[in-house]
Design an enzyme around this catalytic site. Sequence first.
Site, mmCIF file in Angstrom:
data_model
loop_
_atom_site.group_PDB
_atom_site.id
_atom_site.type_symbol
_atom_site.label_atom_id
_atom_site.label_comp_id
_atom_site.label_asym_id
_atom_site.label_seq_id
_atom_site.Cartn_x
_atom_site.Cartn_y
_atom_site.Cartn_z
ATOM 1 N N TYR A 79 3.039 9.797 -0.357
ATOM 2 C CA TYR A 79 4.141 9.452 0.385
ATOM 3 C C TYR A 79 5.532 9.517 -0.232
ATOM 4 C CZ TYR A 79 0.318 6.452 2.479
ATOM 5 O OH TYR A 79 -0.706 6.045 2.970
ATOM 6 N N LYS B 255 -3.009 5.940 -4.250
ATOM 7 C CA LYS B 255 -4.096 6.735 -4.055
ATOM 8 C C LYS B 255 -3.776 8.039 -4.716
ATOM 9 C CE LYS B 255 -3.666 4.668 0.630
ATOM 10 N NZ LYS B 255 -2.401 4.788 0.959
ATOM 11 N N ILE C 246 -2.581 -3.434 7.054
ATOM 12 C CA ILE C 246 -1.292 -3.078 6.321
ATOM 13 C C ILE C 246 -0.348 -2.578 6.954
ATOM 14 C CG2 ILE C 246 -2.255 -3.035 3.671
ATOM 15 C CD1 ILE C 246 -2.822 -0.038 4.412
ATOM 16 N N HIS D 166 -7.782 9.392 -1.850
ATOM 17 C CA HIS D 166 -7.109 9.343 -0.431
ATOM 18 C C HIS D 166 -8.083 9.882 0.504
ATOM 19 C CE1 HIS D 166 -2.565 9.200 1.118
ATOM 20 N NE2 HIS D 166 -3.539 9.152 2.055
ATOM 21 N N LYS E 176 2.935 -1.160 8.691
ATOM 22 C CA LYS E 176 4.087 -0.390 8.389
ATOM 23 C C LYS E 176 5.135 -0.816 9.271
ATOM 24 C CE LYS E 176 7.196 3.106 8.631
ATOM 25 N NZ LYS E 176 7.969 3.600 9.897
ATOM 26 N N SER E 177 6.418 -1.133 8.782
ATOM 27 C CA SER E 177 7.590 -1.188 9.435
ATOM 28 C C SER E 177 8.923 -1.106 8.613
ATOM 29 C CB SER E 177 7.737 -2.437 10.361
ATOM 30 O OG SER E 177 8.895 -2.257 11.134
ATOM 31 N N VAL E 178 9.816 -0.386 8.885
ATOM 32 C CA VAL E 178 11.226 -0.326 8.475
ATOM 33 C C VAL E 178 12.317 -1.142 8.918
ATOM 34 C CG1 VAL E 178 10.753 1.636 7.142
ATOM 35 C CG2 VAL E 178 12.173 1.807 9.533
ATOM 36 N N ARG F 177 10.670 -6.775 12.549
ATOM 37 C CA ARG F 177 9.200 -6.438 12.712
ATOM 38 C C ARG F 177 8.309 -6.920 11.581
ATOM 39 N NH1 ARG F 177 9.527 -0.690 15.601
ATOM 40 N NH2 ARG F 177 10.193 -1.053 17.656
ATOM 41 N N LEU G 262 -1.528 -0.615 14.042
ATOM 42 C CA LEU G 262 -1.147 -0.466 15.384
ATOM 43 C C LEU G 262 -1.225 0.820 16.037
ATOM 44 C CD1 LEU G 262 2.191 -2.350 14.025
ATOM 45 C CD2 LEU G 262 0.117 -3.464 15.328
ATOM 46 N N ASP H 200 0.660 -1.156 -0.086
ATOM 47 C CA ASP H 200 0.203 0.029 0.051
ATOM 48 C C ASP H 200 0.836 1.191 -0.103
ATOM 49 O OD1 ASP H 200 -2.724 1.269 0.494
ATOM 50 O OD2 ASP H 200 -1.225 2.191 1.915
HETATM 51 N N1 LIG Z 1 -5.115 6.205 3.626
HETATM 52 C C1 LIG Z 1 -4.701 6.958 4.568
HETATM 53 O O1 LIG Z 1 -5.069 8.274 4.898
HETATM 54 C C2 LIG Z 1 -3.458 6.569 5.536
HETATM 55 C C3 LIG Z 1 -3.119 6.873 6.492
HETATM 56 C C4 LIG Z 1 -2.093 6.455 7.290
HETATM 57 C C5 LIG Z 1 -1.559 5.219 6.883
HETATM 58 N N2 LIG Z 1 -2.053 4.650 5.712
HETATM 59 C C6 LIG Z 1 -1.621 3.292 5.399
HETATM 60 O O2 LIG Z 1 -1.533 2.479 6.623
HETATM 61 C C7 LIG Z 1 -0.492 1.709 6.684
HETATM 62 C C8 LIG Z 1 -0.140 1.594 8.139
HETATM 63 O O3 LIG Z 1 -0.392 2.823 9.026
HETATM 64 P P1 LIG Z 1 0.725 3.583 9.753
HETATM 65 O O4 LIG Z 1 2.056 3.282 8.997
HETATM 66 O O5 LIG Z 1 0.301 4.894 9.846
HETATM 67 O O6 LIG Z 1 0.930 2.814 11.083
HETATM 68 P P2 LIG Z 1 1.054 1.544 11.788
HETATM 69 O O7 LIG Z 1 1.469 0.444 10.646
HETATM 70 O O8 LIG Z 1 -0.070 1.508 12.644
HETATM 71 O O9 LIG Z 1 2.560 1.587 12.766
HETATM 72 C C9 LIG Z 1 3.322 1.835 12.328
HETATM 73 C C10 LIG Z 1 4.484 2.030 13.353
HETATM 74 O O10 LIG Z 1 4.718 1.034 14.354
HETATM 75 C C11 LIG Z 1 5.926 0.433 14.431
HETATM 76 N N3 LIG Z 1 5.976 -0.833 14.283
HETATM 77 C C12 LIG Z 1 5.567 -1.811 13.379
HETATM 78 N N4 LIG Z 1 5.605 -3.041 13.846
HETATM 79 C C13 LIG Z 1 6.024 -3.122 14.952
HETATM 80 C C14 LIG Z 1 6.223 -3.960 15.855
HETATM 81 N N5 LIG Z 1 6.081 -5.323 15.591
HETATM 82 N N6 LIG Z 1 6.497 -3.868 17.153
HETATM 83 C C15 LIG Z 1 6.700 -2.547 17.552
HETATM 84 N N7 LIG Z 1 6.525 -1.359 16.613
HETATM 85 C C16 LIG Z 1 6.319 -1.760 15.313
HETATM 86 C C17 LIG Z 1 6.708 1.024 13.065
HETATM 87 O O11 LIG Z 1 8.028 1.286 13.554
HETATM 88 P P3 LIG Z 1 9.092 0.955 12.482
HETATM 89 O O12 LIG Z 1 9.018 1.258 11.338
HETATM 90 O O13 LIG Z 1 10.123 2.130 13.112
HETATM 91 O O14 LIG Z 1 9.634 -0.478 12.699
HETATM 92 C C18 LIG Z 1 5.913 2.469 13.303
HETATM 93 O O15 LIG Z 1 6.472 3.534 13.787
HETATM 94 C C19 LIG Z 1 0.684 3.058 6.302
HETATM 95 O O16 LIG Z 1 2.061 2.484 5.875
HETATM 96 C C20 LIG Z 1 -0.123 3.429 4.960
HETATM 97 O O17 LIG Z 1 0.320 2.519 3.951
HETATM 98 C C21 LIG Z 1 -2.958 5.303 5.302
#
Ligand SMILES: NC(=O)c1ccc[n+]([C@@H]2O[C@H](COP(=O)([O-])OP(=O)(O)OC[C@H]3O[C@@H](n4cnc5c(N)ncnc54)[C@H](OP(=O)(O)O)[C@@H]3O)[C@@H](O)[C@H]2O)c1
Length: 260
Positions: free
Chosen positions: A37, A62, A215, A95, A217-219, A223, A177, A32
């Site tokens: 981005y 998006k 979906i 989006h 996200k992690s870098v 993880r 998360l 995604d």
């Molecule tokens: N449509 C929209 O408006 C919208 C908005 C926001 C996001 N999104 C999509 O949704 C995806 C996911 O959302 P998000 O990136 O905002 O947040 P998320 O996936 O809820 O959280 C990502 C954060 O959690 C950490 N993390 C991931 N796995 C972990 C684990 N196993 N243990 C501890 N920490 C962990 C990551 O750190 P590290 O990376 O440092 O490991 C990062 O800081 C996005 O990447 C994007 O594709 C869409």
Amino acid sequence: MPQLGFGVFQVPDAQATDAVTTALQAGYRSIDTAALYRNESGVGRAIAGSGLSRDELFVTSKVWNSDQGYDSTLRAYDASLSRLGLEFLDLYLIHWPTPERDLYPETWRALEKLLADGRVRAIGVSNFQPAHLQRLFDEFDVVPAVNQIELHPRLQQSQLREFDAAHGIATEAWAPLAQSAVLDDPVLTAIAQRLGVTTAQVVLRWHLQVGNIVIPKSVTPARIVANIDLFGFELSDDDMKQIAGLDQSRRIGADPDYVN
Ligand SMILES: NC(=O)c1ccc[n+]([C@@H]2O[C@H](COP(=O)([O-])OP(=O)(O)OC[C@H]3O[C@@H](n4cnc5c(N)ncnc54)[C@H](OP(=O)(O)O)[C@@H]3O)[C@@H](O)[C@H]2O)c1
């Protein structure tokens, strides 16, 4: 669409190639991204270098708010494809509805055109509330395949999930998360400890059992690998009830009615 995929929000373009390469090697097949981005090129490099065939992958992007409108959306789609190095997307989303612009119906008309021309496999929306969806139902033929919304244990979105389901729309959870804000929650950490898994795995497994597309996200390579390892355990009815009790209807992101 795979129920579990990989998100790349806030991953710089140069780092996106490594992160997506690790994800594809770990077994993720759904990625995604978004024009916003600014990492579609990096994602595209990982896809090109993966050795996977196109039909094994599910790629979502998006259209950004400032590109809404009929012609500008068609141009934005071409630009995303070109950056990704792809000939089609599996899913293209609006989006945000940005209701003050009042352009999401014209934007949807462009997505319907891409779908009718066979240039995209499915079209959907993100951050749409029932009123925005209702307007699409009233004015157009194609129902969005997906509504990607903020959704996590603190914002469980039961009503919107039910509304989506009643109209045949799959709900996809962004910030599954809560951008890591829920990972120190005592209810979740206790369940994780009992099951011998990580708290993130508990949260992601909860999404799967609720029926959300997810979906994370992690870098961080460890993880990325752990977040897809969700099929060797199950949450009990009692675990699910306890997690249901964590809902505070609290957003970490913006309210879709006020984003422009
Ligand atoms: N449509 C929209 O408006 C919208 C908005 C926001 C996001 N999104 C999509 O949704 C995806 C996911 O959302 P998000 O990136 O905002 O947040 P998320 O996936 O809820 O959280 C990502 C954060 O959690 C950490 N993390 C991931 N796995 C972990 C684990 N196993 N243990 C501890 N920490 C962990 C990551 O750190 P590290 O990376 O440092 O490991 C990062 O800081 C996005 O990447 C994007 O594709 C869409």
